[in-house]
Design a protein around this motif. Structure first.
Motif, PDB file in Angstrom:
ATOM      1  N   THR A  36       5.662 -15.666  -0.203  1.00  0.00           N
ATOM      2  CA  THR A  36       4.937 -15.766   1.063  1.00  0.00           C
ATOM      3  C   THR A  36       4.752 -17.226   1.455  1.00  0.00           C
ATOM      4  N   SER A  37       4.341 -18.043   0.508  1.00  0.00           N
ATOM      5  CA  SER A  37       4.172 -19.481   0.784  1.00  0.00           C
ATOM      6  C   SER A  37       5.489 -20.121   1.202  1.00  0.00           C
ATOM      7  N   LYS A  38       6.569 -19.761   0.520  1.00  0.00           N
ATOM      8  CA  LYS A  38       7.879 -20.308   0.878  1.00  0.00           C
ATOM      9  C   LYS A  38       8.312 -19.851   2.264  1.00  0.00           C
ATOM     10  N   LEU A  39       8.040 -18.592   2.586  1.00  0.00           N
ATOM     11  CA  LEU A  39       8.393 -18.079   3.914  1.00  0.00           C
ATOM     12  C   LEU A  39       7.621 -18.817   5.011  1.00  0.00           C
ATOM     13  N   ILE A  40       6.352 -19.072   4.770  1.00  0.00           N
ATOM     14  CA  ILE A  40       5.552 -19.820   5.752  1.00  0.00           C
ATOM     15  C   ILE A  40       6.150 -21.209   5.952  1.00  0.00           C
ATOM     16  N   THR A  41       6.532 -21.867   4.866  1.00  0.00           N
ATOM     17  CA  THR A  41       7.159 -23.190   4.968  1.00  0.00           C
ATOM     18  C   THR A  41       8.451 -23.114   5.783  1.00  0.00           C
ATOM     19  N   ILE A  42       9.262 -22.104   5.527  1.00  0.00           N
ATOM     20  CA  ILE A  42      10.513 -21.926   6.278  1.00  0.00           C
ATOM     21  C   ILE A  42      10.221 -21.704   7.755  1.00  0.00           C
ATOM     22  N   PHE A  43       9.277 -20.829   8.065  1.00  0.00           N
ATOM     23  CA  PHE A  43       8.923 -20.554   9.462  1.00  0.00           C
ATOM     24  C   PHE A  43       8.429 -21.822  10.163  1.00  0.00           C
ATOM     25  N   GLU A  44       7.615 -22.604   9.469  1.00  0.00           N
ATOM     26  CA  GLU A  44       7.073 -23.823  10.065  1.00  0.00           C
ATOM     27  C   GLU A  44       8.169 -24.860  10.325  1.00  0.00           C
ATOM     28  N   TYR A  82      -0.235 -14.090  10.824  1.00  0.00           N
ATOM     29  CA  TYR A  82       0.770 -15.153  10.869  1.00  0.00           C
ATOM     30  C   TYR A  82       2.171 -14.629  11.196  1.00  0.00           C
ATOM     31  N   PHE A  83       2.696 -13.750  10.354  1.00  0.00           N
ATOM     32  CA  PHE A  83       4.101 -13.374  10.489  1.00  0.00           C
ATOM     33  C   PHE A  83       4.407 -12.534  11.730  1.00  0.00           C
ATOM     34  N   LEU A  84       3.614 -11.506  12.003  1.00  0.00           N
ATOM     35  CA  LEU A  84       3.939 -10.654  13.149  1.00  0.00           C
ATOM     36  C   LEU A  84       4.000 -11.419  14.474  1.00  0.00           C
ATOM     37  N   PRO A  85       3.041 -12.292  14.777  1.00  0.00           N
ATOM     38  CA  PRO A  85       3.178 -13.064  16.028  1.00  0.00           C
ATOM     39  C   PRO A  85       4.417 -13.957  16.050  1.00  0.00           C
ATOM     40  N   LYS A  86       4.743 -14.568  14.919  1.00  0.00           N
ATOM     41  CA  LYS A  86       5.928 -15.439  14.842  1.00  0.00           C
ATOM     42  C   LYS A  86       7.210 -14.620  15.002  1.00  0.00           C
ATOM     43  N   ILE A  87       7.253 -13.463  14.372  1.00  0.00           N
ATOM     44  CA  ILE A  87       8.436 -12.609  14.472  1.00  0.00           C
ATOM     45  C   ILE A  87       8.598 -12.105  15.907  1.00  0.00           C
ATOM     46  N   LEU A  88       7.493 -11.677  16.529  1.00  0.00           N
ATOM     47  CA  LEU A  88       7.568 -11.190  17.907  1.00  0.00           C
ATOM     48  C   LEU A  88       8.087 -12.281  18.841  1.00  0.00           C
ATOM     49  N   LEU A  89       7.610 -13.499  18.676  1.00  0.00           N
ATOM     50  CA  LEU A  89       8.103 -14.609  19.487  1.00  0.00           C
ATOM     51  C   LEU A  89       9.606 -14.799  19.259  1.00  0.00           C
ATOM     52  N   SER A  90      10.041 -14.702  18.015  1.00  0.00           N
ATOM     53  CA  SER A  90      11.462 -14.837  17.704  1.00  0.00           C
ATOM     54  C   SER A  90      12.284 -13.713  18.326  1.00  0.00           C
ATOM     55  N   VAL A  91      11.722 -12.502  18.364  1.00  0.00           N
ATOM     56  CA  VAL A  91      12.395 -11.379  19.029  1.00  0.00           C
ATOM     57  C   VAL A  91      12.564 -11.688  20.511  1.00  0.00           C
ATOM     58  N   CYS A  96      15.649 -12.952  16.525  1.00  0.00           N
ATOM     59  CA  CYS A  96      15.320 -11.987  15.467  1.00  0.00           C
ATOM     60  C   CYS A  96      15.613 -10.585  15.984  1.00  0.00           C
ATOM     61  N   ASN A  97      16.150  -9.757  15.118  1.00  0.00           N
ATOM     62  CA  ASN A  97      16.417  -8.370  15.450  1.00  0.00           C
ATOM     63  C   ASN A  97      15.083  -7.650  15.678  1.00  0.00           C
ATOM     64  N   PRO A  98      14.927  -6.944  16.803  1.00  0.00           N
ATOM     65  CA  PRO A  98      13.656  -6.252  17.053  1.00  0.00           C
ATOM     66  C   PRO A  98      13.316  -5.211  16.000  1.00  0.00           C
ATOM     67  N   PHE A  99      14.328  -4.684  15.311  1.00  0.00           N
ATOM     68  CA  PHE A  99      14.069  -3.710  14.257  1.00  0.00           C
ATOM     69  C   PHE A  99      13.216  -4.323  13.148  1.00  0.00           C
ATOM     70  N   THR A 100      13.445  -5.597  12.846  1.00  0.00           N
ATOM     71  CA  THR A 100      12.643  -6.273  11.818  1.00  0.00           C
ATOM     72  C   THR A 100      11.175  -6.257  12.219  1.00  0.00           C
ATOM     73  N   TYR A 101      10.885  -6.618  13.459  1.00  0.00           N
ATOM     74  CA  TYR A 101       9.490  -6.613  13.919  1.00  0.00           C
ATOM     75  C   TYR A 101       8.908  -5.205  13.831  1.00  0.00           C
ATOM     76  N   GLY A 102       9.658  -4.217  14.333  1.00  0.00           N
ATOM     77  CA  GLY A 102       9.166  -2.842  14.321  1.00  0.00           C
ATOM     78  C   GLY A 102       8.878  -2.332  12.923  1.00  0.00           C
ATOM     79  N   VAL A 103       9.757  -2.608  11.983  1.00  0.00           N
ATOM     80  CA  VAL A 103       9.585  -2.145  10.603  1.00  0.00           C
ATOM     81  C   VAL A 103       8.374  -2.801   9.945  1.00  0.00           C
ATOM     82  N   VAL A 104       8.259  -4.112  10.118  1.00  0.00           N
ATOM     83  CA  VAL A 104       7.146  -4.835   9.498  1.00  0.00           C
ATOM     84  C   VAL A 104       5.815  -4.357  10.090  1.00  0.00           C
ATOM     85  N   TYR A 105       5.789  -4.140  11.396  1.00  0.00           N
ATOM     86  CA  TYR A 105       4.579  -3.666  12.066  1.00  0.00           C
ATOM     87  C   TYR A 105       4.244  -2.236  11.635  1.00  0.00           C
TER      88      TYR A 105
END
Length: 160
Positions: A36-44, A82-91, A96-105
């Motif tokens: 999770t920490s690494k993913l946040i660093t990557i997203f940032e 953190y992640f859902l808003p960032k993923i939605l913006l990427s969609v 980002c594939n919208p399926f990723t957002y839908g599945v995570v949500y």
């Protein structure tokens, strides 16, 4: 970054499955926290790590560098705030594939024993309002509910 993500995915699955008991749960939770920490660093640093950044599974190594499974193993509070808003913006940016957002949500909702919003998981429950579900799916770029099954059956009609 591709190699780092592939290693993170390998560790993500290290103790899951038949080894996911007792002390291994604690070990896996620790790995999830590190990922999770690494993913946040990557997203940032890079934003959502899509195929333009890390490649696809059709690369010569045939490994799938998608981070979707690791997103499913983040704590709810971090996922939602953190992640859902960032993923939605990427969609919305087409990164980002919208399926990723839908599945995570939807997984978050299912774990909280709530009804899915985008119906990305097959469950025994039936959809109560197909029109609303399809409007929500369309709002993030997902096809109408049932399309994936229809398409699969068309493409692979001779396979079970």
């Amino acid at each position: 970054m591709r190699e780092e993500i592939l290693e993170m995915k390998r560790k993500d699955q290290l103790y899951r499955g038949r080894n996911y008991i007792g002390e291994n749960i604690i070990k896996q939770d620790s790995i999830d926290d590190i990922n999770t920490s690494k993913l946040i660093t990557i997203f940032e640093k890079y934003g959502y790590p899509n195929h333009a950044i890390i490649g696809t599974s059709s690369n010569p190594d045939k490994n799938n560098p998608s981070i979707r499974v690791m997103l499913l193993h983040t704590e709810d509070s971090i996922r939602v705030s953190y992640f859902l808003p960032k993923i939605l913006l990427s969609v919305k940016e087409g990164k980002c594939n919208p399926f990723t957002y839908g599945v995570v949500y939807d997984q978050h909702l299912l774990y909280d024993k709530e009804e899915q919003k985008y119906w990305t998981y097959k469950t025994k429950r039936s959809i109560t309002n197909t029109k609303k579900i399809n409007e929500l799916r369309e709002s993030i770029g997902l096809p109408r509910h049932g399309y994936e099954t229809w398409r699969f059956n068309k493409l692979y009609k001779n396979k079970k």
